[in-house]
Design a protein around this motif. Sequence first.
Motif, PDB file in Angstrom:
ATOM      1  N   ASN A   1       5.876 -32.747  22.295  1.00 57.18           N
ATOM      2  CA  ASN A   1       6.245 -32.468  20.899  1.00 57.18           C
ATOM      3  C   ASN A   1       7.746 -32.693  20.716  1.00 57.18           C
ATOM      4  OD1 ASN A   1       3.636 -31.615  20.255  1.00 57.18           O
ATOM      5  ND2 ASN A   1       4.086 -29.511  20.902  1.00 57.18           N
TER       6      ASN A   1
ATOM      7  N   TYR B   1      11.637 -24.816  24.153  1.00 59.83           N
ATOM      8  CA  TYR B   1      11.727 -26.084  23.390  1.00 59.83           C
ATOM      9  C   TYR B   1      11.802 -27.270  24.347  1.00 59.83           C
ATOM     10  CZ  TYR B   1      12.334 -23.848  18.815  1.00 59.83           C
ATOM     11  OH  TYR B   1      12.133 -23.139  17.662  1.00 59.83           O
TER      12      TYR B   1
ATOM     13  N   ASP C   1       0.641 -25.027  23.259  1.00 53.89           N
ATOM     14  CA  ASP C   1       1.695 -25.287  22.261  1.00 53.89           C
ATOM     15  C   ASP C   1       1.665 -24.247  21.150  1.00 53.89           C
ATOM     16  OD1 ASP C   1      -0.727 -26.295  21.438  1.00 53.89           O
ATOM     17  OD2 ASP C   1       0.128 -28.049  20.419  1.00 53.89           O
ATOM     18  N   GLU C   2       0.456 -23.787  20.794  1.00 52.12           N
ATOM     19  CA  GLU C   2       0.365 -22.749  19.757  1.00 52.12           C
ATOM     20  C   GLU C   2       0.966 -21.441  20.265  1.00 52.12           C
ATOM     21  OE1 GLU C   2      -3.825 -22.610  18.882  1.00 52.12           O
ATOM     22  OE2 GLU C   2      -3.812 -24.771  18.456  1.00 52.12           O
TER      23      GLU C   2
ATOM     24  N   GLU D   1       9.356 -31.443  17.330  1.00 52.79           N
ATOM     25  CA  GLU D   1       9.460 -29.990  17.211  1.00 52.79           C
ATOM     26  C   GLU D   1      10.555 -29.463  18.134  1.00 52.79           C
ATOM     27  OE1 GLU D   1       5.462 -28.590  17.613  1.00 52.79           O
ATOM     28  OE2 GLU D   1       6.179 -26.504  17.616  1.00 52.79           O
TER      29      GLU D   1
ATOM     30  N   TYR E   1       3.278 -21.179  22.593  1.00 53.75           N
ATOM     31  CA  TYR E   1       4.733 -21.375  22.602  1.00 53.75           C
ATOM     32  C   TYR E   1       5.335 -21.127  21.213  1.00 53.75           C
ATOM     33  CZ  TYR E   1       6.097 -23.227  27.219  1.00 53.75           C
ATOM     34  OH  TYR E   1       6.430 -23.355  28.533  1.00 53.75           O
ATOM     35  N   ALA E   2       4.671 -21.714  20.197  1.00 52.50           N
ATOM     36  CA  ALA E   2       5.197 -21.572  18.834  1.00 52.50           C
ATOM     37  C   ALA E   2       5.250 -20.103  18.436  1.00 52.50           C
ATOM     38  CB  ALA E   2       4.314 -22.353  17.866  1.00 52.50           C
ATOM     39  N   ASP E   3       4.224 -19.355  18.817  1.00 50.80           N
ATOM     40  CA  ASP E   3       4.209 -17.944  18.436  1.00 50.80           C
ATOM     41  C   ASP E   3       5.245 -17.139  19.218  1.00 50.80           C
ATOM     42  OD1 ASP E   3       2.614 -15.971  16.757  1.00 50.80           O
ATOM     43  OD2 ASP E   3       2.676 -14.985  18.723  1.00 50.80           O
TER      44      ASP E   3
ATOM     45  N   GLU F   1      14.423 -19.439  24.233  1.00 49.33           N
ATOM     46  CA  GLU F   1      13.943 -20.397  23.222  1.00 49.33           C
ATOM     47  C   GLU F   1      14.291 -21.821  23.635  1.00 49.33           C
ATOM     48  OE1 GLU F   1      14.417 -19.994  19.086  1.00 49.33           O
ATOM     49  OE2 GLU F   1      13.958 -17.851  19.025  1.00 49.33           O
TER      50      GLU F   1
ATOM     51  N   GLY G   1      13.884 -27.604  16.812  1.00 47.57           N
ATOM     52  CA  GLY G   1      14.136 -26.230  17.238  1.00 47.57           C
ATOM     53  C   GLY G   1      15.496 -26.085  17.889  1.00 47.57           C
TER      54      GLY G   1
END
Lengths: 1087, 475
Positions: B211, B204, B152-153, B214, B155-157, B200, B218
Amino acid sequence: MSNPTFILTHSVLEGEELCVCKLYSLIKHETMRKRLLLFAVLLLFGVWSFSQNSRKITGQVKDESGPVSFATITETNTSNSVTADANGNFTITISGNQITVTAVDHTAQTITVSGSVANITMVRGGQLQEVVVTALGQTRAKAKVGYASSTFNSETINRTAPVSPLDALQGKIAGADISHIGGPGASTKVVLRGYGVIAGGTNQPLYVVDGVPLSDARFGASDNTDFGNSAGDINPADIETITVLKGTAASSLYGSSAKNGAIMITTKRGRAGKLKVEYNGSANFSKVGKLPDFQKTFGQGWSGTFILSENGSWGPKFDGQERLWGSVVDNSQLLKPYSFIDDNIRDFYNTGTEYNNTIALSGGSETTSFYFSYGNVTSNGVIPSNSDNLQRNSFALRTNSKFNKFTINSSFNYINRKMNAPYTGQGASDGSSTFENILQIPVDIKISDFLDYKNKFFNVDNYFTPYAENPYYPLFENRNQQNSDRFFGNLDANYKFTNELSAQLRVGGDFTNARTFAYKAVNAPSPGSWNAGNNPESAPRAPDVGSVTEINNYLGVINGDFILKYNKNLNSDLTLEALAGYNYNQQSQKGVSASITNLVIPGFYNLSNSSVKPTATDATILRRLMGVYAQAVLGYKNQLYLTLNARNDWSSTLPIDNNNFFYPGANLSWIASQTFDLTRTAISLLKFRAAYGKTGSDAPPYNVYPILTIGNVNLPFGSITFPFNNVSAFGIANTLGNQHLQPVITTEAELGTEIRFWKNRLGFDVAVYDKRTDGQIFTVPISPSTGYTGLVENLGLVSNKGIEVSADGKPVVTKDFNWSITYTFSKNWNKVENLTGGPDKVILSSVYDVEMDAFPGKTVTGIYAPIPQFTPDGKIIVNPATGIPLADPTKSYYGDAAYDYMMGMVNTFTYKNWGLNFSLDYRKGGVMYSGTADLLLFTGNSYVTTYNDRRPFIIPNSVVQTGVDGSGHATYAENTTPIDELHYDSYWYPTSNLAQSYPDRIIDRSFLKLRDVSLFYNFPKKWASKISATNLNLAVYGRNFLLWTPQSNIYIDPEASNLGNDLTSQLGEFRTAPVSVTFGVQLRATF
Amino acid sequence: MLLLTTACKKALDINQDPNNPSLDQGNPRLVFPAAAMATAGMEGGDIAILGGIWGEYVTQSALANQYKFIDAYDVKSTDLNAQYSGLFTGGLKNFQFVIEKARDAQDWNFYLMGEVMRAYTAGLLVDLYDKIPYSEALGGTSNLNPHFENGDEIYADLIAGIDSAMTKDFTASSNSAPGTSDIIFNGDMDKWKRFANTMELKLYLRMVNVNPTEAGAGIQKLYTNGAEFLETDAGIFGFTDAPGQDNPLYEQNIRQLNTPNNLRASTTFVSWLQANNDPRIVSYFGTNAPNSIHQGDYLGTDPAYQSAAVFVELPTDPVIFISAAESYFLQAEARERYFSGDQAQALYNQGVLAAFASVSQDGSSFINGAYKYPTAGTLEEKIQAIATQKWASFPYGVHFIEGFFEKQRTGYPLTSPVYSTDPSYVPGEFVVSKNSVLPPGALPRRLAYPDVEVSRNANTPELLPITTPVWWAKP
């Protein structure tokens, strides 16, 4: 010092130092000579008077078997020499009173002549007086060197007329693993004292001809083709001696390239005297050697069913009934009995022929001599067609000239070679491999019938199976050819300033251009044909798209040495021989290759004939190395010799600011039998040796700076290449260079002793060594998440410790009958001491799921492969659905691919003019992977696939997992699922039984070979003279016949390999060409 | 003496590789195509075979052996290492080079291209393996044992990277026109922006199980910013029928392999196509009535297996990263989840039509027939319809792996309680391979870290069974 005349003279001086009249020999200083000479004479012979006037001496040179032809008689310590005639008769005019007699294969002798007649009896062989060629081509008395060496003369090398000189030495050198790995012209593998280098270099020894390093490239080599190693190009008939220096201590003056030992070749030279003509001719006939053992019970089919289009023998049991077989063509089909065919593969092979002829002319005056030879080899191996074929023409011209203090020697050699190599290993989409095709023919189908490969039943459309191709097709339709031209030679100039100081300039070059041309025919089964899918299994065969490849390789090596030599007797006890030199070595390589696939016009083999763009690559390599070196040999009272040497190199392949490295060495030789008076004992020689040597080795080129590489994407099979749609691309290389690269350092300590009894009737030579190769330059695999897959680093220490024993004896010595034996034994312990900073292991070679891995603490040649999963109490866990064992995710150790030990024995019997010689080569232990076994187990042809008569069976002692107990441990129940008849075959193949397939594929490497046998007859002189010959010798011989292998190897000669001739080949073989047995007849005549 | 030293030094300064350009000669234009092709080669090579079999489109032929280990779920650390290496070293490392060089030169076109492809490539790895080395990765000798990070980290980046690239000035004079070196869109930056948004959206939606907040935020933000999504395929076209120039699956599995007929029709997929009279069956398997093999039954002796249809591969097939159909299906799902189904049916229909059109078939009769959108259904039923149609679309452009991923995320197609030979079997439902080595009933959900990483990176986490779902998967 490649001048043989000079060598011999030198050897006389050195040999003499150990003779009775040793005082004399200490005196090389002219001014002191007469005085001391007188002293010596007085001392040893009592009062003596001699004349300084010239006088004529006549005599004859003989040995135990009669006259010795063409001995050289030199007035001691002068350049005044003559050559005896074929009957050993000579006349020489001398002003002194001593003459020195030298002859090939004999101990040099110096005698004092009192009258006008001197009849000399020489002794064959010779131990203390033996001369060895040491690093830089310097000859030294063997007595003075503190390390092991083995020397072989022309007679031994050429006894069974080998094409490649090293082939003659298989099994004859303690500590040398020598194997010829294929058919005519294929490579010879030579490994001295174990594998030390695991990356960034080779384990091959350095080949040196007359003091100049020779390249040993394998142009165009791959797992599919082997065009030989170029050290095998030298015509053995041109060789006078080969000295093998096994240790680093022996070869360290050569630096880098000699870290694995050196093979020093001294070529034949002309001698003063009348024109001498030597002819050496042989004709050989070869048959295929060991072949696999087949099961004889089951015929064509799969899963127990008879299927016409299958490529295996998993069908029903033989019933001997006539059955239709093969494809249906024009509504017709062939008929044959459904029964086993004996010698099926053997009948596929032909008788190979090989003619090996050399004619040499030599002669000269006292100041200039020459040697010229022409050799021709025409060889066609056992594989039908010309696909294993070698033609080699070699010319050699060597001159030796002397002008006062100046001598100049030259050597020019030209070799033209034309070779066809069979395509081994795995086929590809462009075409198939014959060996894979043979192994995929059911045991009831006669292979040799397919010779008519254009016959309507056997052709591309209708060959019986779509899973393989007619084995004759690639032999006749495809080609792997290499033509090469090679020139090597040297100019060697010597100038003697004084008796003590001399200079030598030697420039050598070795230039090869090799042109490889390979093609495969395009073919596709015609639509609607059997192999287009109109067969019982509807299985189409993918078309062979065909290919053409052209490779042009150039390799040029220039090597120059300038050496100053200084010899001086420091006082009556101490002698000094010193040298210092500078070496320049440049290697330049260029390889250009172009290839096409998808041929359009059948039978037209040119790069233009393709529907797709050609691919082209080129590679240029230039490297230079400069070195300075020095050596000093201190001798004390002819019994103790200390050699000190050191070298410093500068290499272009190391980081420019840190590109030099220094390495010293020392060795000590003590002739104890000179120190103590052992004349009353049985001991005739006792010598102790100790040596320590260090060798630095530079890196492969271009491993320092970061680069981009073309953006091609490699797939498990094939690749996507750039330019792609006219777009070019480059990516960052996956290997990281290293700007702090260091040289690899090999150090070796060696202890040895030689002891001889009863005037050389019995002798032993024992050596122990400890060789450590440290800081190996290799591309350490690093995790891909770093962005790279490899990092060039210095790491890894590999040690090789071993013992070598040689013994020789002469059990019977009589006037007419003699028997001599030599025996060698060697054992090497190899260990990866560490891979500090590197990975847990290094995969050195792999095929499918079997790997040869280097693990710290283990041997460098460990073989690892899958095993089943076991319960804690040792039961095999199987898949409940199939009854087949589950594979453990971790591979297990199956054994060491290196031999446990090696032994060799040579027996020679002579009776009057007759002689019989045979040698045995025994290598015990070690395992190897066999790709031949793999395919035969897949096809059900292998003998072992009749286990349980192919009826259903339950894996003994097996369980299935039933679940997990409360504490998280797996629970098991007895397995009741048999491997049923339908799936019996899947038990035998790794893709369906990964767990248990490898014990049948990893086989014992041991073998015992009757390496060679020769029976020879020297015609009496009176017969020989009838054709004006002075020497006439006829021999019949055999090579490599009688092979014994252990039970587990029912497949292949373990020496055969297509995986190279270095460390990677130790893994085994992958469906390679067989090794042959050879019989031949050889005629040698001298006129 | 000094002169001699200098001369010697010069004579020895010959170690710059004449066969390869030096690193300083690299630039985004030269490196981007290599990186993009590396990703395509891996996705369209081994990963396509894995996805094809685990997505139950195809199964191992009973007459050959090549992919038995995949079909038996017996994929171990030692298998399939090349694709992992290729994605990191050929793909990610080179995309990072493109991103860095483009940023230094303020060449925002290449910068965006690099960020989008990096997200696509890293996403593929996360989806296959869960945790992977990320921020400590690609550093060469600076870190030989990079730590693994949570998916997940990562993905976020990846999303942040695309976001940042999208805010750059695409009119700046420092931008260069990628032209033909853009082997995906031939320099069409509008399409790149759409690809960026769709990427993106896909990331998401992957998070919705774990999540949801989130993911929702998004996606809302994307729509608020007026994001436009792909209406054409993002992928590499331009393959030709020549060795080394063709579709990677064709090159690897057909052209260069001696047995080109390993991948045969799976009963799972074929039964579904036949049950719906779907004409794409001809596009995929060459015939209306292909013989098929029950998933993983490669040891079976059914005579019909011998003539089971081989999956139709052409050398000119593209490698798809995100197809137009997938874009529509992603949008339909987003609309359904976050905009009360507004336009969802229309987007679904566009997706079905695009999926048919991509293999030259007409789906218009299906959107009101067999594949009619369940407008009256529950959200779950709608997601099932979308996911099932997505699954049926992925054979186009050898994008099979996405079918396997989406099955993990959505649970669709459903997993059958019985094997496909059972009379009660519902066509199209996943079955457990006949020769599975996994515990009864289990299906593979991820790959184990490959040996190339396990054996070389001390920080590789403990290997989990391949039955462990990845972080975003539906449990």
